[in-house]
Scaffold this motif. Structure first.
Motif, short mmCIF file in Angstrom:
data_model
loop_
_atom_site.label_atom_id
_atom_site.label_comp_id
_atom_site.label_asym_id
_atom_site.label_seq_id
_atom_site.Cartn_x
_atom_site.Cartn_y
_atom_site.Cartn_z
N UNK A 62 -17.55 28.80 -22.42
CA UNK A 62 -16.72 27.60 -22.51
C UNK A 62 -15.69 27.61 -21.40
N UNK A 63 -15.49 26.47 -20.76
CA UNK A 63 -14.40 26.28 -19.82
C UNK A 63 -13.39 25.36 -20.50
N UNK A 64 -12.21 25.88 -20.75
CA UNK A 64 -11.22 25.24 -21.61
C UNK A 64 -10.00 24.87 -20.79
N UNK A 65 -9.69 23.59 -20.73
CA UNK A 65 -8.51 23.10 -20.04
C UNK A 65 -7.53 22.58 -21.09
N UNK A 66 -6.58 23.40 -21.54
CA UNK A 66 -5.61 22.97 -22.57
C UNK A 66 -4.50 22.13 -21.94
N UNK A 67 -4.34 20.92 -22.42
CA UNK A 67 -3.39 19.99 -21.81
C UNK A 67 -1.95 20.48 -21.91
N UNK A 68 -1.56 20.99 -23.07
CA UNK A 68 -0.18 21.43 -23.23
C UNK A 68 0.14 22.55 -22.25
N UNK A 69 -0.76 23.49 -22.11
CA UNK A 69 -0.51 24.63 -21.22
C UNK A 69 -0.48 24.18 -19.76
N UNK A 70 -1.42 23.32 -19.37
CA UNK A 70 -1.45 22.81 -18.00
C UNK A 70 -0.16 22.09 -17.66
N UNK A 71 0.37 21.31 -18.61
CA UNK A 71 1.52 20.46 -18.35
C UNK A 71 2.85 21.12 -18.66
N UNK A 72 2.83 22.34 -19.19
CA UNK A 72 4.08 23.03 -19.49
C UNK A 72 4.16 24.42 -18.85
N UNK A 73 3.16 24.79 -18.06
CA UNK A 73 3.18 26.09 -17.40
C UNK A 73 4.25 26.10 -16.31
N UNK A 74 5.03 27.17 -16.27
CA UNK A 74 6.11 27.25 -15.29
C UNK A 74 5.59 27.37 -13.87
N UNK A 75 4.33 27.80 -13.71
CA UNK A 75 3.79 27.88 -12.35
C UNK A 75 3.21 26.55 -11.88
N UNK A 76 3.18 25.55 -12.75
CA UNK A 76 2.74 24.21 -12.35
C UNK A 76 3.89 23.23 -12.21
N UNK A 77 5.02 23.52 -12.88
CA UNK A 77 6.14 22.57 -12.92
C UNK A 77 7.47 23.30 -12.74
N UNK A 78 8.39 22.68 -12.03
CA UNK A 78 9.77 23.15 -11.99
C UNK A 78 10.45 22.72 -13.28
N UNK A 79 11.25 23.63 -13.84
CA UNK A 79 11.97 23.33 -15.09
C UNK A 79 11.03 22.75 -16.14
N UNK A 80 9.92 23.46 -16.35
CA UNK A 80 8.88 22.96 -17.25
C UNK A 80 9.37 22.76 -18.67
N UNK A 81 10.35 23.55 -19.10
CA UNK A 81 10.82 23.47 -20.48
C UNK A 81 11.94 22.45 -20.67
N UNK A 82 12.30 21.73 -19.62
CA UNK A 82 13.40 20.77 -19.71
C UNK A 82 12.85 19.34 -19.74
N UNK A 83 13.53 18.52 -20.52
CA UNK A 83 13.18 17.10 -20.63
C UNK A 83 13.87 16.35 -19.50
N UNK A 84 13.13 16.05 -18.43
CA UNK A 84 13.69 15.45 -17.23
C UNK A 84 12.88 14.20 -16.84
N UNK A 85 13.17 13.05 -17.44
CA UNK A 85 12.44 11.83 -17.06
C UNK A 85 12.57 11.50 -15.58
N UNK A 86 13.66 11.93 -14.96
CA UNK A 86 13.89 11.60 -13.55
C UNK A 86 12.82 12.16 -12.63
N UNK A 87 12.13 13.21 -13.06
CA UNK A 87 11.11 13.79 -12.19
C UNK A 87 9.99 12.78 -11.88
N UNK A 88 9.82 11.79 -12.76
CA UNK A 88 8.75 10.81 -12.58
C UNK A 88 9.15 9.68 -11.66
#
Length: 538
Positions: free
Chosen positions: A363-389
């Motif tokens: 199985x090749x598993x792409x978990x959305x939560x992990x992809x979108x909250x991993x610190x190596x994919x996002x700066x300040x991944x654990x912070x709610x920052x609407x401005x990033x968009x």
């Protein structure tokens, strides 16, 4: 060269069958296994028969009976033993092929014991990703899986047409959904035909019609909350699920479900996402202030001078850029289907990025939560920052943050020297890797995502134009909400989300003596309530 292909096409397959072993069954090995398993059982059957027959007859027939039973058992068991041997070899081949990848320790059942202890499966997988990196090896019973959170590889996996959904997992939903369907069915000709036929129902023109339906039921929900007053504890999760059910019934089937008028519950991605939206806004007053200012500028906000503002219309949706950023950030932190996408090929061995052999059945598993909250994919991944968009291209991978060696991405048609934002990535198909999959990615993405976006934006704007939401003390603050998270089919909560809905304009029907207002907006009051009876939590 594609990063995901059949081993016979894109990489050198190790043997004609499975990697790590021959594809055919060894007759000697199979016979040996049959003998080891079969002879004791045949002996037991022969001994039982000897007790049933008369002693003299037993002595005469015993040898022949033993031989007959042995022959019958060997003949009957050979296909079963052969199948078991094949399964064992495949499991062993997958284990050997993936042994170079890191992963959590597990026993005979794989990670099932660990998962059963964690209702917040999405958080657990993200913890593994943070500990072991963008490629993680796990096993569920006999099924091996590779968790992929590298944006480049994840994008190519989800867009691949070589693999399909893991039906062993998805078919369990069929009885609840009337059989195989757009969500659970295989990507065959029938599925493609149905998908093509239903897509026009979610066109831009239809979404303008949908907006009116959403606003109709959002206003109805607003009236329910205003009538209850600010002191009432409201399970907004349940209410938003019911509102979403009414919207789907009316828009999709032209049927009044009347879910808001009764007691109903269910599972709906949009309703749960609306809950997370209200929760995160309630915890960030600076975000709410910006949303309120945006609504006020469009004369959508209830104020003392304008207690009954006009209802939102579809033309307003494009004039709410900050609220749109808020919803995008909510979807990043709490993707509806946090489990993500699981793909498999049972027909061919695969090569991942031309480097890692993936035996068939893995199985090749792409978990959305992990992809979108991993610190190596996002700066300040654990912070709610609407401005990033507000920055163009935020949904695409930042190539400077990729964790794997550059060799993994050779031949993918991507300029690895570019920062990977604002259109710097070549725009060919599969050349723009994404790190944001709120509605899945590839040919199996959510067909109703346009309706979900309209519903989230219109419902949130309508509710916040007249109400402000605060977490009830019984939720025990953000820590209590985190402890209550669970993943079933969607990212939800064990006991709902209890909140107080506080009117922006005081009303005797809403309990005027229970709160007062502080702060001034451009056209009137909008800021934080200071409650005398309701402890506000931030």
């Amino acid at each position: 060269m594609a990063p995901l292909g059949r081993a016979t096409s894109f990489g050198e397959a190790k043997g004609a069958g499975l990697v790590g072993g021959r594809s055919h069954t060894d007759p000697f090995f199979t016979t040996a296994v049959a003998a080891v398993v079969g002879l004791p059982l045949v002996g037991f059957l022969g001994l039982s028969a000897s007790h049933i027959l008369e002693p003299a007859a037993s002595r005469r027939l015993a040898p022949a009976l033993w031989i007959l039973l042995a022959a019958v058992f060997a003949w009957c068991s050979f296909p079963v033993i052969t199948k078991l041997v094949k399964i064992a070899r495949r499991v062993r081949a997958r284990s050997q092929a993936l042994q170079s990848l890191p992963g959590p320790e597990y026993g005979l059942l794989g990670v099932l014991n660990i998962i059963n202890q964690r209702p917040d499966l999405h958080r657990l997988v993200t913890e593994w990703v943070e500990k072991f990196g963008p490629l993680v090896r796990v096993r569920f019973l006999l099924f091996h899986a590779v968790i992929v959170t590298d944006p480049v590889l994840a994008t190519h996996i989800t867009r691949s047409k070589i693999m399909d959904k893991f039906r062993f997992l998805y078919h369990r939903l069929d009885p609840f959904l009337g059989g195989p369907n757009l969500l659970t069915g295989p990507s065959d000709a029938h599925w493609r035909l149905v998908r093509k036929g239903i897509s026009p129902a979610f066109s831009a023109g239809r979404m303008r019609d949908a907006c009116g339906t959403v606003v109709q039921y959002a206003l109805k929900l607003t009236d329910i909350l205003l009538a209850a007053g600010p002191d009432a504890e409201q399970d907004v999760d349940n209410l938003l699920l019911r509102e979403s059910m009414d919207v789907i019934g009316k828009f999709g089937f032209n049927k009044d479900m009347n879910a808001l008028d009764g007691v109903a519950s269910g599972i709906d991605t949009t309703g749960h996402t609306g809950t997370w939206t209200l929760y995160l806004i309630s915890q960030h007053p600076e975000v709410e202030a910006k949303i309120v200012a945006e609504l006020d500028a469009l004369e959508l906000l209830a104020t003392t001078e304008r207690p009954s503002p006009r209802p939102l219309v579809s033309a307003d949706l494009g004039k709410l850029p900050y609220l749109s950023c808020v919803i995008k950030e909510v979807l990043r932190m709490y993707p509806p289907v946090a489990f993500g996408q699981m793909r498999v090929s049972f027909q061919h061995d695969l090569t991942l990025a031309g480097r890692l052999t993936i035996p068939r059945g893995t199985l090749l598993w792409v978990p959305h939560h992990s992809l979108q909250n991993a610190t190596f994919n996002w700066d300040d991944a654990d912070k709610f920052l609407p401005e990033r968009w507000m920055q163009r291209g935020t949904e695409y991978a930042d190539l400077s943050k990729l964790r794997l060696d550059p060799e993994w991405y050779e031949g993918l048609g991507i300029d690895m020297t570019s920062p990977g934002r604002d259109g710097d990535i070549p725009n060919e198909e599969n050349a723009r890797p994404k790190r944001y999959f709120p509605f899945a990615e590839g040919p199996r993405d959510c067909v109703g995502q346009n309706l979900a976006r309209v519903s989230l934006l219109a419902t949130t704007a309508t509710l916040l134009s007249r109400l402000s939401f605060r977490l009830c003390p019984k939720m025990n603050g953000p820590e209590g909400v985190r402890a209550s998270e669970q993943y079933t089919l969607v990212t939800g909560l064990k006991h709902g989300m209890s909140m107080h809905a506080i009117p922006r304009v005081p009303s005797t029907a809403g309990g005027v003596n229970s709160y007062m207002w502080v702060g001034q907006g451009r056209s009137g009051v909008f800021a934080e309530p200071v409650c005398s009876q309701v402890p506000c939590q931030f």
